[in-house]
Write an enzyme that holds these catalytic residues in place. Structure first.
Site, short mmCIF file in Angstrom:
data_model
loop_
_atom_site.label_atom_id
_atom_site.label_comp_id
_atom_site.label_asym_id
_atom_site.label_seq_id
_atom_site.Cartn_x
_atom_site.Cartn_y
_atom_site.Cartn_z
N GLN A 179 0.81 -1.23 0.00
CA GLN A 179 0.00 0.00 0.00
C GLN A 179 0.84 1.28 0.00
O GLN A 179 0.34 2.33 -0.38
CB GLN A 179 -0.94 0.01 1.21
N CYS A 326 -10.18 -7.72 0.13
CA CYS A 326 -10.47 -9.15 0.22
C CYS A 326 -11.58 -9.45 1.19
O CYS A 326 -12.23 -10.46 1.11
CB CYS A 326 -9.21 -9.90 0.63
N1 PLP Z 1 -0.73 -6.77 1.21
C1 PLP Z 1 -1.48 -5.66 1.36
C2 PLP Z 1 -1.14 -4.68 2.44
C3 PLP Z 1 -2.57 -5.43 0.50
O1 PLP Z 1 -3.32 -4.34 0.66
C4 PLP Z 1 -2.86 -6.39 -0.50
C5 PLP Z 1 -4.02 -6.21 -1.38
O2 PLP Z 1 -4.98 -5.53 -1.08
C6 PLP Z 1 -2.02 -7.52 -0.61
C7 PLP Z 1 -0.96 -7.68 0.26
C8 PLP Z 1 -2.25 -8.56 -1.67
O3 PLP Z 1 -1.74 -8.14 -2.90
P1 PLP Z 1 -2.26 -8.80 -4.27
O4 PLP Z 1 -3.65 -8.29 -4.48
O5 PLP Z 1 -1.29 -8.32 -5.30
O6 PLP Z 1 -2.20 -10.28 -4.08
#
Ligand code: PLP
Length: 396
Positions: A179, A326
């Site tokens: 982020q 998510c």
């Molecule tokens: N880490 C953080 C802090 C995130 O906000 C996100 C996604 O929202 C992820 C990991 C996961 O990344 P990706 O969507 O590329 O798998």
């Protein structure tokens, strides 16, 4: 109908320049970078140029970058890869209560399989205490993962200080910078980190591409075995167009970041102040000012459900979120807000707006115009709010 996208922490649109560059590598320069003919070598050269662009953006060396399918895979690779390689040295791991599920659930999986996990608490603004980090490290601690900036409330952690302690005590330090990349400076040396996760689709690059930075000298057991790509650390034919898009997106972000952060900060504060001025019983979640990502607004609006707010905003063309990308499909209150000490009923009414390149002051003013009306309508149906109003009227 006016459309206002305020969910850039979930994902961003692909920059048109990035998309057109990628198209060339889908349809014309489509070689497999492992092939020795000219098609393959053309793709290989572009892949290595992208590796340099990504490395440059975070102050790393090209050979320290492993491309992955995104932030989730990079977090998994860091955590499982290191713990597997160093498990003979110790079994103790440290993280914080506000990490993304890609980190928390991977570490919890290890905790169920013979590792010992300490989850550090946070204060009311979502910050980890450096003192708590010092106290948590034991002689058998091998690995620590603390995020740079939180995806829900935008809290920026004191990473450089935590990293200095980790280094002094010989603990491998991983940081999820998904982020923060493109919004505030990310530099692996200044931040004293050993491993760092980044993701392309949060910085106007394509989805399904990310990278893990691994400092030279850190051992990593591979998760995927096969063709031996990425120096045997992540086998599988590279997503060449995606990686090339990610590289260019890094370059564009690097060029625009300083100016864009100042612009977004102004919009963020206009939105935050506007909401708290126009709506009563609102709590701002997370810190104010420079300890917060320049594009993040998170508020809890009492006596309304977050889901109802989101749906009502969506009907007016406004896209926001009630938590992380998510979990926004679930009705559970956010683990981040709960860790910050917020009661369940208030955590339920939380709303995240995340600003981005396309947003203007008119977008913010449109939200400030519509949101109070939505809240008023929803509160008219809330028996709890009615009781609060009656009590306030009696007290007058
Ligand atoms: N880490 C953080 C802090 C995130 O906000 C996100 C996604 O929202 C992820 C990991 C996961 O990344 P990706 O969507 O590329 O798998």
């Amino acid at each position: 109908m006016r459309k206002v996208y305020l969910d850039h922490s979930a994902t961003t649109p692909v920059d048109p320049e990035v998309a057109s560059l990628m198209m060339t590598y889908y349809t014309e320069k489509y070689g497999n970078p492992s092939s020795i003919h000219s098609f393959g070598q053309e793709a290989k050269q572009a892949l290595e140029e992208a590796r340099r662009q990504v490395a440059d953006f975070i102050g790393a060396k090209s050979e320290e970058i492993i491309f992955t399918s995104g932030g989730t895979e990079a977090d998994n690779l860091a955590i499982i890869g290191v713990t597997k390689a160093y498990q003979k040295k110790g079994k103790h791991l440290i993280t914080s209560a506000v990490e993304h599920h890609a980190v928390l659930e991977t570490l919890e999986y290890l905790a169920k399989n013979g590792f010992d996990l300490t989850i550090l608490p946070v204060d009311e603004n979502g910050r980890v205490s450096v003192e708590d980090v010092k106290k948590a490290i034991r002689p058998d601690t091998i690995f620590m993962s603390i995020m740079h900036a939180n995806n829900e409330v935008g809290t920026i952690q004191p990473i450089a200080e935590i990293g200095r302690i980790a280094r002094e005590r010989g603990v491998i330090f991983h940081v999820d910078a998904v982020q923060s990349l493109g919004k505030i400076p990310v530099n692996v040396d200044a931040m004293n980190v050993d491993m760092l996760t980044i993701s392309s689709h949060k910085i106007y690059g394509p989805k399904g591409v990310g990278a893990l930075y691994v400092r030279k000298g850190i051992r990593l057991a591979p998760r995927a075995h096969g063709g031996g790509q990425e120096k045997k650390r992540r086998s599988g034919t590279e997503n060449t167009p995606g990686i090339i898009g990610f590289g260019r997106a890094c370059e564009l972000s690097q060029e625009r970041m300083a100016e864009e952060a100042l612009r977004l900060e102004k919009l963020r504060d206009r939105l935050l102040h506007g909401i708290t001025e126009r709506i009563d019983h609102v709590k701002v979640n997370g810190p104010r000012g420079s300890e917060r990502l320049p594009n993040n607004v998170n508020v809890s609006i009492q006596f309304v459900e977050g889901e109802s707010l989101l749906l009502s905003l969506d009907m007016l063309g406004i896209a926001a979120s009630s938590g992380s990308a998510c979990t926004s499909g679930s009705l559970d209150p956010s683990h981040v807000l709960l860790a910050m000490g917020m009661p369940h009923e208030i955590a339920h009414g939380s709303l995240r707006f995340s600003l981005g390149r396309q947003n203007t002051q008119e977008d913010v003013d449109y939200v400030l115009d519509q949101l109070p009306k939505i809240v008023e309508r929803l509160r008219m149906m809330s028996p709890l709010y009615d009781q609060v109003k009656q009590r306030t009227l009696k007290a007058l």
